[in-house]
Design a protein around this motif. Structure first.
Motif, PDB file in Angstrom:
ATOM      1  N   SER A 154       3.892  -8.004   5.720  1.00  0.00           N
ATOM      2  CA  SER A 154       4.983  -7.052   5.590  1.00  0.00           C
ATOM      3  C   SER A 154       4.525  -5.637   5.932  1.00  0.00           C
ATOM      4  CB  SER A 154       5.538  -7.093   4.169  1.00  0.00           C
ATOM      5  OG  SER A 154       6.487  -6.089   3.981  1.00  0.00           O
ATOM      6  N   LEU A 155       3.349  -5.261   5.451  1.00  0.00           N
ATOM      7  CA  LEU A 155       2.833  -3.928   5.753  1.00  0.00           C
ATOM      8  C   LEU A 155       2.529  -3.763   7.240  1.00  0.00           C
ATOM      9  CD1 LEU A 155       0.464  -3.384   2.698  1.00  0.00           C
ATOM     10  CD2 LEU A 155       2.589  -2.163   3.181  1.00  0.00           C
ATOM     11  N   ARG A 156       2.000  -4.821   7.857  1.00  0.00           N
ATOM     12  CA  ARG A 156       1.717  -4.742   9.293  1.00  0.00           C
ATOM     13  C   ARG A 156       2.998  -4.584  10.096  1.00  0.00           C
ATOM     14  NH1 ARG A 156      -1.580  -9.661   9.377  1.00  0.00           N
ATOM     15  NH2 ARG A 156      -0.146 -10.286  10.990  1.00  0.00           N
ATOM     16  N   MET A 157       4.063  -5.271   9.679  1.00  0.00           N
ATOM     17  CA  MET A 157       5.344  -5.136  10.379  1.00  0.00           C
ATOM     18  C   MET A 157       5.907  -3.725  10.196  1.00  0.00           C
ATOM     19  SD  MET A 157       5.984  -7.793  12.058  1.00  0.00           S
ATOM     20  CE  MET A 157       4.264  -8.111  12.314  1.00  0.00           C
ATOM     21  N   GLN A 158       5.763  -3.183   8.986  1.00  0.00           N
ATOM     22  CA  GLN A 158       6.231  -1.818   8.748  1.00  0.00           C
ATOM     23  C   GLN A 158       5.457  -0.822   9.606  1.00  0.00           C
ATOM     24  OE1 GLN A 158       6.237  -0.745   4.628  1.00  0.00           O
ATOM     25  NE2 GLN A 158       7.369  -2.575   4.026  1.00  0.00           N
ATOM     26  N   GLN A 159       4.159  -1.057   9.747  1.00  0.00           N
ATOM     27  CA  GLN A 159       3.342  -0.158  10.563  1.00  0.00           C
ATOM     28  C   GLN A 159       3.734  -0.273  12.034  1.00  0.00           C
ATOM     29  OE1 GLN A 159      -0.866  -0.978  10.786  1.00  0.00           O
ATOM     30  NE2 GLN A 159      -1.330   1.203  10.926  1.00  0.00           N
ATOM     31  N   ALA A 160       4.024  -1.475  12.485  1.00  0.00           N
ATOM     32  CA  ALA A 160       4.379  -1.678  13.882  1.00  0.00           C
ATOM     33  C   ALA A 160       5.704  -0.998  14.224  1.00  0.00           C
ATOM     34  CB  ALA A 160       4.456  -3.164  14.196  1.00  0.00           C
ATOM     35  N   THR A 161       6.609  -0.967  13.255  1.00  0.00           N
ATOM     36  CA  THR A 161       7.903  -0.318  13.493  1.00  0.00           C
ATOM     37  C   THR A 161       7.902   1.132  13.032  1.00  0.00           C
ATOM     38  OG1 THR A 161       8.743  -1.122  11.384  1.00  0.00           O
ATOM     39  CG2 THR A 161       9.170  -2.487  13.317  1.00  0.00           C
ATOM     40  N   GLN A 162       6.744   1.642  12.688  1.00  0.00           N
ATOM     41  CA  GLN A 162       6.527   3.030  12.258  1.00  0.00           C
ATOM     42  C   GLN A 162       7.363   3.398  11.041  1.00  0.00           C
ATOM     43  OE1 GLN A 162       7.066   5.445  15.713  1.00  0.00           O
ATOM     44  NE2 GLN A 162       5.270   4.617  16.739  1.00  0.00           N
ATOM     45  N   GLN A 163       7.479   2.456  10.099  1.00  0.00           N
ATOM     46  CA  GLN A 163       8.185   2.716   8.850  1.00  0.00           C
ATOM     47  C   GLN A 163       7.217   2.877   7.681  1.00  0.00           C
ATOM     48  OE1 GLN A 163      10.796  -0.610   8.458  1.00  0.00           O
ATOM     49  NE2 GLN A 163      12.263   0.161   9.963  1.00  0.00           N
ATOM     50  N   LEU A 164       5.935   2.643   7.919  1.00  0.00           N
ATOM     51  CA  LEU A 164       4.944   2.702   6.852  1.00  0.00           C
ATOM     52  C   LEU A 164       4.452   4.135   6.709  1.00  0.00           C
ATOM     53  CD1 LEU A 164       3.275   1.050   4.834  1.00  0.00           C
ATOM     54  CD2 LEU A 164       1.572   0.746   6.610  1.00  0.00           C
ATOM     55  N   SER A 165       4.685   4.717   5.532  1.00  0.00           N
ATOM     56  CA  SER A 165       4.264   6.102   5.329  1.00  0.00           C
ATOM     57  C   SER A 165       2.867   6.182   4.714  1.00  0.00           C
ATOM     58  CB  SER A 165       5.268   6.818   4.433  1.00  0.00           C
ATOM     59  OG  SER A 165       5.367   6.158   3.189  1.00  0.00           O
ATOM     60  N   ASN A 166       2.519   5.231   3.859  1.00  0.00           N
ATOM     61  CA  ASN A 166       1.216   5.247   3.200  1.00  0.00           C
ATOM     62  C   ASN A 166       0.334   4.166   3.823  1.00  0.00           C
ATOM     63  OD1 ASN A 166      -0.923   5.533   1.506  1.00  0.00           O
ATOM     64  ND2 ASN A 166       0.154   4.930  -0.361  1.00  0.00           N
ATOM     65  N   THR A 167      -0.442   4.542   4.819  1.00  0.00           N
ATOM     66  CA  THR A 167      -1.232   3.558   5.561  1.00  0.00           C
ATOM     67  C   THR A 167      -2.439   3.062   4.783  1.00  0.00           C
ATOM     68  OG1 THR A 167      -2.434   5.329   6.640  1.00  0.00           O
ATOM     69  CG2 THR A 167      -0.523   4.456   7.793  1.00  0.00           C
ATOM     70  N   SER A 168      -2.798   3.729   3.693  1.00  0.00           N
ATOM     71  CA  SER A 168      -3.943   3.269   2.900  1.00  0.00           C
ATOM     72  C   SER A 168      -3.634   1.963   2.176  1.00  0.00           C
ATOM     73  CB  SER A 168      -4.367   4.332   1.896  1.00  0.00           C
ATOM     74  OG  SER A 168      -3.367   4.514   0.923  1.00  0.00           O
ATOM     75  N   GLN A 169      -2.360   1.609   2.065  1.00  0.00           N
ATOM     76  CA  GLN A 169      -1.985   0.348   1.421  1.00  0.00           C
ATOM     77  C   GLN A 169      -2.560  -0.847   2.172  1.00  0.00           C
ATOM     78  OE1 GLN A 169       2.281   0.654   1.458  1.00  0.00           O
ATOM     79  NE2 GLN A 169       2.349   1.282  -0.699  1.00  0.00           N
ATOM     80  N   LEU A 170      -2.628  -0.739   3.497  1.00  0.00           N
ATOM     81  CA  LEU A 170      -3.161  -1.842   4.299  1.00  0.00           C
ATOM     82  C   LEU A 170      -4.600  -2.161   3.916  1.00  0.00           C
ATOM     83  CD1 LEU A 170      -1.794  -1.247   7.886  1.00  0.00           C
ATOM     84  CD2 LEU A 170      -1.598  -3.305   6.546  1.00  0.00           C
ATOM     85  N   SER A 171      -5.425  -1.154   3.802  1.00  0.00           N
ATOM     86  CA  SER A 171      -6.832  -1.396   3.477  1.00  0.00           C
ATOM     87  C   SER A 171      -6.988  -1.895   2.049  1.00  0.00           C
ATOM     88  CB  SER A 171      -7.670  -0.147   3.713  1.00  0.00           C
ATOM     89  OG  SER A 171      -7.205   0.915   2.914  1.00  0.00           O
ATOM     90  N   LYS A 172      -6.146  -1.428   1.131  1.00  0.00           N
ATOM     91  CA  LYS A 172      -6.208  -1.902  -0.254  1.00  0.00           C
ATOM     92  C   LYS A 172      -5.872  -3.383  -0.334  1.00  0.00           C
ATOM     93  CE  LYS A 172      -5.158   2.537  -2.358  1.00  0.00           C
ATOM     94  NZ  LYS A 172      -4.141   3.344  -3.060  1.00  0.00           N
ATOM     95  N   VAL A 173      -4.828  -3.785   0.381  1.00  0.00           N
ATOM     96  CA  VAL A 173      -4.430  -5.192   0.374  1.00  0.00           C
ATOM     97  C   VAL A 173      -5.506  -6.047   1.032  1.00  0.00           C
ATOM     98  CG1 VAL A 173      -2.752  -6.842   1.298  1.00  0.00           C
ATOM     99  CG2 VAL A 173      -1.969  -4.733   0.246  1.00  0.00           C
TER     100      VAL A 173
END
Length: 63
Positions: A27-46
């Motif tokens: 889900s976070l990767r899809m949000q990042q791909a569509t540029q909807q992810l504001s807090n990118t540090s969530q990806l590394s935490k997950v």
């Protein structure tokens, strides 16, 4: 999530935790791909949490 918390869980609980983390990562990767992810540090935490769960599962399998 701490490794000590994960070690206290059963294998089935770890599998369900891993599944939910993988879905969250997707889900976070899809949000990042569509540029909807504001807090990118969530990806590394997950990603780190996934690694922790897999490490604990490997430790339990080795015993």
């Amino acid at each position: 999530m701490k490794a000590s918390e994960l070690r206290s869980k059963e294998t089935a609980e770890l599998k369900t935790e891993l599944e939910s983390l993988l879905k969250a990562q997707f889900s976070l990767r899809m949000q990042q791909a569509t540029q909807q992810l504001s807090n990118t540090s969530q990806l590394s935490k997950v990603r780190r949490d996934i690694a922790r769960v897999r490490t604990v599962m490997a430790e339990k399998a080795g015993k």
